[in-house]
Design a protein around this motif. Structure first.
Motif, mmCIF file in Angstrom:
data_model
loop_
_atom_site.group_PDB
_atom_site.id
_atom_site.type_symbol
_atom_site.label_atom_id
_atom_site.label_comp_id
_atom_site.label_asym_id
_atom_site.label_seq_id
_atom_site.Cartn_x
_atom_site.Cartn_y
_atom_site.Cartn_z
ATOM 1 N N GLN A 162 -8.066 -8.234 0.140
ATOM 2 C CA GLN A 162 -8.303 -7.400 -1.038
ATOM 3 C C GLN A 162 -7.778 -6.001 -0.738
ATOM 4 O O GLN A 162 -7.726 -5.586 0.427
ATOM 5 C CB GLN A 162 -9.796 -7.296 -1.375
ATOM 6 C CG GLN A 162 -10.528 -8.615 -1.540
ATOM 7 C CD GLN A 162 -11.263 -9.023 -0.283
ATOM 8 O OE1 GLN A 162 -11.272 -8.307 0.705
ATOM 9 N NE2 GLN A 162 -11.882 -10.194 -0.325
ATOM 10 N N GLN A 163 -7.416 -5.258 -1.789
ATOM 11 C CA GLN A 163 -6.972 -3.891 -1.563
ATOM 12 C C GLN A 163 -7.391 -2.982 -2.709
ATOM 13 O O GLN A 163 -7.794 -3.444 -3.780
ATOM 14 C CB GLN A 163 -5.470 -3.832 -1.337
ATOM 15 C CG GLN A 163 -4.590 -4.198 -2.498
ATOM 16 C CD GLN A 163 -3.111 -4.176 -2.085
ATOM 17 O OE1 GLN A 163 -2.705 -4.815 -1.092
ATOM 18 N NE2 GLN A 163 -2.308 -3.440 -2.846
ATOM 19 N N GLN A 206 -6.552 -1.576 2.433
ATOM 20 C CA GLN A 206 -6.602 -3.028 2.320
ATOM 21 C C GLN A 206 -7.602 -3.576 3.331
ATOM 22 O O GLN A 206 -7.691 -3.090 4.461
ATOM 23 C CB GLN A 206 -5.220 -3.622 2.579
ATOM 24 C CG GLN A 206 -5.127 -5.136 2.420
ATOM 25 C CD GLN A 206 -3.727 -5.634 2.737
ATOM 26 O OE1 GLN A 206 -3.414 -5.900 3.883
ATOM 27 N NE2 GLN A 206 -2.872 -5.745 1.708
ATOM 28 N N THR A 258 -8.753 -7.256 5.168
ATOM 29 C CA THR A 258 -8.404 -8.648 5.416
ATOM 30 C C THR A 258 -9.499 -9.315 6.241
ATOM 31 O O THR A 258 -9.831 -8.839 7.329
ATOM 32 C CB THR A 258 -7.067 -8.769 6.178
ATOM 33 O OG1 THR A 258 -6.041 -8.114 5.432
ATOM 34 C CG2 THR A 258 -6.687 -10.227 6.387
ATOM 35 N N LEU A 303 0.840 -1.197 0.000
ATOM 36 C CA LEU A 303 0.000 0.000 0.000
ATOM 37 C C LEU A 303 0.870 1.240 0.000
ATOM 38 O O LEU A 303 1.868 1.302 0.717
ATOM 39 C CB LEU A 303 -0.906 0.038 1.235
ATOM 40 C CG LEU A 303 -1.852 -1.131 1.504
ATOM 41 C CD1 LEU A 303 -2.631 -0.868 2.782
ATOM 42 C CD2 LEU A 303 -2.790 -1.363 0.333
#
Length: 208
Positions: free
Chosen positions: A107-108, A67, A69, A61
């Motif tokens: 995911q980010q 992000q 999680t 990042l």
């Protein structure tokens, strides 16, 4: 309240369980450690953040990127300053999940400053498919608010707002002044008007 720090008045705010502002020195690593049954949102406030689970899976990042999680039934992970020459700062938020025993997932999202300038940009949501998904009744927004500009936010009925001024400012929230690194817990307000005296970086957490 977090780890050995205990404040009975601030155990959680709705589904928001933890809100930490952390700094890692150049090249530092927060080594592999376990978590389970929590939803984690990480926002890079400065430098370059790298996340890795026990298999090396994670992501990098940059400032303003986010992000999510799902820790679910359990995972090991490490937080890493990916820059050997400058400090890295990140905001980490933990949310209480609506489901247990989920499979871990990461995911980010990349976010440019212009995407969040003078608006609250939705980053994470359980109800909006354009944001990163989260298994919790919560949302995260970011904003770069320019001096002498204002933005509005209308909380859902029965929901509250945790607003954090992570850089710049001060700002005013419905005419109450908030200084740099200050936070406001807001309930029972139908609308928030946030105005900046100087340029400001903000995070807004909206929770049930």
């Amino acid at each position: 309240s977090f780890d050995t720090y205990d404040d009975p008045d601030y155990v959680q705010f709705g589904t928001l369980r933890v809100f930490n502002d952390d700094t890692l020195s150049p090249g530092a690593i927060w080594p592999l450690h376990p978590h389970r049954e929590i939803e984690v949102v990480t926002y890079c406030a400065e430098g370059e953040f790298r996340h890795a689970d026990e298999h090396g899976v994670g992501g990098i990042l940059q400032k303003g990127w986010v992000q999510h999680t799902t820790v679910g039934k359990g995972m090991y992970h490490a937080e890493i300053n990916n820059d050997a020459y400058r400090s890295m700062r990140f905001i980490q938020m933990w949310f209480i999940p609506t489901q247990r025993r989920l499979e871990p997932a990461i995911q980010q999202m990349r976010v440019a400053r212009e995407d969040r300038t003078n608006r609250f940009l939705l980053l994470v949501s359980s109800q909006n498919g354009e944001a990163l998904p989260i298994h919790s009744e919560g949302e995260v927004y970011s904003s770069f608010l320019q001096a002498r500009h204002a933005v509005k936010f209308a909380p859902r009925e029965g929901w509250g707002v945790y607003l954090y001024l992570l850089e710049g400012g001060p700002v005013r929230i419905n005419e109450r002044r908030l200084e740099t690194l200050g936070a406001a817990i807001v309930t029972k307000e139908k609308e928030l008007v946030v105005s900046a005296e100087l340029d400001a970086e903000l995070l807004l957490v909206h929770v049930q």
